[in-house]
Scaffold this motif. Sequence first.
Motif, short mmCIF file in Angstrom:
data_model
loop_
_atom_site.label_atom_id
_atom_site.label_comp_id
_atom_site.label_asym_id
_atom_site.label_seq_id
_atom_site.Cartn_x
_atom_site.Cartn_y
_atom_site.Cartn_z
N GLY A 218 110.10 17.75 16.16
CA GLY A 218 109.40 19.02 16.09
C GLY A 218 108.70 19.28 14.77
N CYS A 219 109.01 18.48 13.73
CA CYS A 219 108.37 18.67 12.43
C CYS A 219 107.19 17.71 12.27
CB CYS A 219 109.37 18.43 11.29
SG CYS A 219 110.66 19.70 11.17
N ASP A 220 106.21 18.15 11.53
CA ASP A 220 105.02 17.35 11.25
C ASP A 220 104.57 17.70 9.83
OD1 ASP A 220 102.55 16.13 11.04
OD2 ASP A 220 101.67 17.10 12.79
N GLY A 224 101.84 20.36 8.00
CA GLY A 224 102.53 21.57 7.59
C GLY A 224 103.30 22.26 8.68
N VAL A 225 103.77 21.51 9.68
CA VAL A 225 104.55 22.09 10.78
C VAL A 225 106.03 21.81 10.53
CG1 VAL A 225 105.00 22.06 13.26
CG2 VAL A 225 102.65 21.77 12.40
N PHE A 226 106.82 22.85 10.38
CA PHE A 226 108.24 22.70 10.09
C PHE A 226 109.06 23.64 10.98
CE2 PHE A 226 105.95 21.77 6.16
CZ PHE A 226 106.40 20.48 5.90
N LEU A 227 110.09 23.08 11.59
CA LEU A 227 111.04 23.87 12.36
C LEU A 227 112.37 23.88 11.62
CD1 LEU A 227 110.34 22.46 15.95
CD2 LEU A 227 109.29 24.47 14.85
N ASP A 228 113.22 24.84 11.91
CA ASP A 228 114.57 24.83 11.35
C ASP A 228 115.31 23.59 11.84
OD1 ASP A 228 114.22 27.22 10.03
OD2 ASP A 228 115.06 28.44 11.64
N HIS A 229 115.97 22.91 10.93
CA HIS A 229 116.74 21.72 11.32
C HIS A 229 117.89 21.53 10.33
CE1 HIS A 229 115.11 19.23 8.02
NE2 HIS A 229 113.98 19.87 8.23
N LYS A 230 118.78 20.60 10.63
CA LYS A 230 119.99 20.42 9.83
C LYS A 230 119.96 19.13 9.00
CE LYS A 230 122.81 22.93 13.21
NZ LYS A 230 123.98 22.87 14.12
N MET A 234 114.87 16.23 3.96
CA MET A 234 113.65 15.73 4.58
C MET A 234 112.94 16.87 5.27
SD MET A 234 115.53 13.64 7.69
CE MET A 234 114.06 12.88 8.35
N SER A 235 111.61 16.81 5.32
CA SER A 235 110.82 17.86 5.99
C SER A 235 111.34 19.23 5.57
CB SER A 235 110.91 17.68 7.51
OG SER A 235 110.54 16.38 7.89
N VAL A 236 111.22 19.51 4.27
CA VAL A 236 111.93 20.63 3.66
C VAL A 236 111.16 21.96 3.70
CG1 VAL A 236 113.29 19.15 2.16
CG2 VAL A 236 111.06 19.98 1.36
N GLY A 237 110.05 22.00 4.43
CA GLY A 237 109.32 23.25 4.57
C GLY A 237 108.02 23.31 3.82
N VAL A 238 107.74 22.28 3.05
CA VAL A 238 106.45 22.16 2.35
C VAL A 238 105.94 20.73 2.53
CG1 VAL A 238 106.97 23.92 0.63
CG2 VAL A 238 107.52 21.54 0.15
N VAL A 239 104.64 20.56 2.51
CA VAL A 239 104.07 19.21 2.57
C VAL A 239 104.56 18.45 1.35
CG1 VAL A 239 101.95 17.86 2.57
CG2 VAL A 239 102.04 20.02 3.82
#
Length: 311
Positions: A218-220, A224-230, A234-239
């Motif tokens: 779900g993240c890209d 700049g596409v970020f979903l909540d994850h555990k 990685m894929s920490v909410g910023v490019v």
Amino acid sequence: MTLNLIDRRPFASVATGRGDVTATPLREVRPGLLLKFECDNPGGSHKVRAARFIVRSAIASGEIVPGRTTIIEKTGGNFGFGLTLACQAHAIPVELAVGLGFSAVKRRCLELFGARLIGLDMLERGATPREVVQWHLEHAAEHGRSYFYTDQFRNAASVAAHELETGPEIAAQLKAWPEVREVTFVSCAGTGASLVGIAKALKLAGYSVTVVLVEPQGCDSRNGVFLDHKLEGMSVGVVPPFIEWNLISEIRTVTYDEVLNTRRTFARDSGFLVGNTAAACLTVANSLAAGATAEHKILSILYDHGLWYLR
């Protein structure tokens, strides 16, 4: 699956141009799959390398003066542990703004390692760790502080640490597999520093390098596409600020259930409990290992151990 855990590294340290540093093992855990055990670093992760490099560079440039300067950063993750360890050798105090979402165990361990946690009252009132750091920087003089903000998401020394240390260390260790000419490097990206630094160093060492970026389903990050994850780290909410997209050949995603299964299986078969981000990359690396040959190996990083992620 029974893991081989073959360690063909015949030396304890390697010359990287930055002085001799203790190497973490590079092991062939199954035919064709090489893992760099960065979880064996002091502090339990690869982040100590960037922290150490940033601190040494700032001391050399005069931006940090031991006995006068205090390090400040917004992190409750592995970079925080790396900073406390990197600074202990120089008796430099470390102050960290740690988000309340981090576990109480991790917060206590950061203090045990020597960090001072700041801004708890501000965080409880809804401030972000970035706002806590900014407030302390603005009020440094009245609190008798001379701060150096390491700012890992903007500090290019993070990339240099892996381009000049971690990457050459791996290249030196790969000589234990003299047939290898091609490497598929399976990596994730928080800042992108280790991915870029290691990939560039391996290319410079003469290897053909294919980079596979791993992201949570779900993240890209590129768009700049970020979903909540555990999957912390990685894929920490910023490019990723240091990523060079021309280095990426393929992007694969993983689910949290896949990561947990990989982590459990690897722990049972090898005796090593690794973190979620490492397990995410290992999930993809395992799927690619069947295509490895004597000349082409799959490489991934065990970024940290898994103890921080137990609830």
